[in-house]
Design a protein around this motif. Structure first.
Motif, PDB file in Angstrom:
ATOM      1  N   GLY A   1       0.765  -1.312  -0.013  1.00 42.92           N
ATOM      2  CA  GLY A   1       0.034   0.081  -0.109  1.00 42.92           C
ATOM      3  C   GLY A   1       0.805   1.440   0.015  1.00 42.92           C
ATOM      4  O   GLY A   1       0.468   2.176  -0.700  1.00 42.92           O
ATOM      5  N   MET A   2       1.989   1.204   0.757  1.00 40.27           N
ATOM      6  CA  MET A   2       2.850   2.469   0.872  1.00 40.27           C
ATOM      7  C   MET A   2       3.362   2.544  -0.267  1.00 40.27           C
ATOM      8  O   MET A   2       3.902   3.719  -0.848  1.00 40.27           O
ATOM      9  CB  MET A   2       3.736   2.329   2.139  1.00 40.27           C
ATOM     10  CG  MET A   2       2.975   2.683   3.310  1.00 40.27           C
ATOM     11  SD  MET A   2       3.947   2.819   4.785  1.00 40.27           S
ATOM     12  CE  MET A   2       4.827   1.480   5.018  1.00 40.27           C
ATOM     13  N   ALA A   3       3.948   1.727  -0.804  1.00 38.82           N
ATOM     14  CA  ALA A   3       4.653   1.620  -2.429  1.00 38.82           C
ATOM     15  C   ALA A   3       3.869   2.233  -3.367  1.00 38.82           C
ATOM     16  O   ALA A   3       4.390   3.099  -4.239  1.00 38.82           O
ATOM     17  CB  ALA A   3       5.237   0.297  -2.672  1.00 38.82           C
ATOM     18  N   ILE A   4       2.548   1.997  -3.335  1.00 38.75           N
ATOM     19  CA  ILE A   4       1.369   2.674  -4.083  1.00 38.75           C
ATOM     20  C   ILE A   4       1.334   4.175  -4.000  1.00 38.75           C
ATOM     21  O   ILE A   4       1.348   5.161  -4.870  1.00 38.75           O
ATOM     22  CB  ILE A   4       0.366   1.784  -4.236  1.00 38.75           C
ATOM     23  CG1 ILE A   4       0.393   0.489  -4.812  1.00 38.75           C
ATOM     24  CG2 ILE A   4      -0.908   2.498  -5.151  1.00 38.75           C
ATOM     25  CD1 ILE A   4      -0.550  -0.557  -4.566  1.00 38.75           C
ATOM     26  N   LEU A   5       0.977   4.259  -2.668  1.00 38.76           N
ATOM     27  CA  LEU A   5       0.643   5.738  -2.123  1.00 38.76           C
ATOM     28  C   LEU A   5       1.776   6.846  -2.668  1.00 38.76           C
ATOM     29  O   LEU A   5       1.804   7.728  -2.857  1.00 38.76           O
ATOM     30  CB  LEU A   5       0.245   5.731  -0.861  1.00 38.76           C
ATOM     31  CG  LEU A   5      -0.934   5.357  -0.401  1.00 38.76           C
ATOM     32  CD1 LEU A   5      -1.291   5.432   1.207  1.00 38.76           C
ATOM     33  CD2 LEU A   5      -2.140   6.253  -1.045  1.00 38.76           C
ATOM     34  N   ALA A   6       3.210   6.295  -2.156  1.00 33.42           N
ATOM     35  CA  ALA A   6       4.033   7.113  -2.148  1.00 33.42           C
ATOM     36  C   ALA A   6       4.520   7.608  -3.604  1.00 33.42           C
ATOM     37  O   ALA A   6       5.201   8.739  -3.883  1.00 33.42           O
ATOM     38  CB  ALA A   6       5.601   6.303  -1.620  1.00 33.42           C
ATOM     39  N   PHE A   7       4.062   6.830  -4.621  1.00 36.66           N
ATOM     40  CA  PHE A   7       4.364   7.257  -6.018  1.00 36.66           C
ATOM     41  C   PHE A   7       3.023   7.766  -6.836  1.00 36.66           C
ATOM     42  O   PHE A   7       3.222   7.924  -7.925  1.00 36.66           O
ATOM     43  CB  PHE A   7       4.890   6.288  -6.869  1.00 36.66           C
ATOM     44  CG  PHE A   7       6.388   5.807  -6.582  1.00 36.66           C
ATOM     45  CD1 PHE A   7       7.582   6.325  -7.062  1.00 36.66           C
ATOM     46  CD2 PHE A   7       6.603   5.220  -5.404  1.00 36.66           C
ATOM     47  CE1 PHE A   7       8.519   6.040  -6.769  1.00 36.66           C
ATOM     48  CE2 PHE A   7       8.099   4.571  -4.853  1.00 36.66           C
ATOM     49  CZ  PHE A   7       8.913   5.379  -5.583  1.00 36.66           C
TER      50      PHE A   7
END
Length: 242
Positions: A142-148
């Motif tokens: 989830g964070m990998a998606i949100l961060a980008f």
């Protein structure tokens, strides 16, 4: 003749069985019975019906059950258009290389939905399987998606600090401990389309004693390479994070 009440009761029981897999990976029939309060024989009959419908699937090696492909397609309508044959070989190749199960996830509302997992040919354990649905703001995928995602998407994240997302952007990957087991570490990299928009995330997870900092540094580059190859062919099949 089956009464309306008994018919609705069967549906309610099936829903209760499916709800057991919220945040869980593989479950035995006994575990499902314990979570639902159903008799083991009743839970078994419902599970078998769900397997026949593709909503659950059985692991013949462990005799456990997990979310099936049909349920995943229902959870995210656009997944029905995904061509698994186009990205599955990449995931299996990576799994064999890093000797860890590799999984692909996409964002749906406030969760990261695991749409495909490829197990390595050896050294597999259930700790390597991510939950079918994980919190978008606190899981590695989830964070990998949100961060980008877009700046507005990052600002709308009320749980994940913006500094954490900036760190993910700087490093190129996210790492987070499982909410179910704090001994399990997950690592994920974004799957970006040709325009640089996040279409999903590629992740692995294992017990922390195995997934050391050294191993993370070793596997992140090949993970990013595979994510780039998958991202190059996503087109409009994967939902983009807004």
């Amino acid at each position: 003749m089956t009464s309306p009440r008994s018919g609705s009761q069967a549906v309610e029981r099936a829903i209760a069985v499916l709800a057991c897999f919220e945040g869980a990976t593989d479950l035995t029939v006994s575990a499902i019975a314990a979570r639902t309060g159903l008799a083991v024989s009743t839970a078994y009959r419902i599970v078998q019906a769900l397997v026949r419908g593709g909503l659950l699937e059985r692991d013949e090696r462990t005799d456990c059950y997990r979310v099936g492909p049909s349920l995943i397609s229902l959870a995210v309508p656009s997944l029905g258009r995904l061509d698994a044959e186009s990205f599955a070989p990449h995931l299996y190749s990576l799994a064999a290389r890093v000797k860890l199960t590799t999984s692909l996830g996409v964002a749906k509302d406030d969760v990261a939905v695991t749409v495909f997992s490829a197990r390595p040919p050896e050294r597999f354990c259930t700790h390597q399987l991510p939950g079918a649905r994980q919190p978008l703001q606190s899981s590695a995928m989830g964070m990998a998606i949100l961060a980008f995602g877009t700046a507005s998407a990052r600002r709308s994240s009320s749980v994940t600090a913006s500094s954490d997302l900036e760190r993910v952007r700087r490093l190129g990957y996210a790492a987070a401990f499982s909410s179910e087991n704090r001994d399990v570490l997950a690592v994920a990299v974004p799957v970006l389309d040709p325009e640089g928009r996040p279409r999903g995330a590629l992740g692995v997870q294992a017990l922390r004693r195995r997934l050391t900092d050294e191993l993370v540094r070793e596997i992140v580059p090949p993970m990013r390479g595979v994510a780039a190859r998958i991202g190059a062919g996503t087109g409009t099949a994967f939902p983009a994070l807004r």
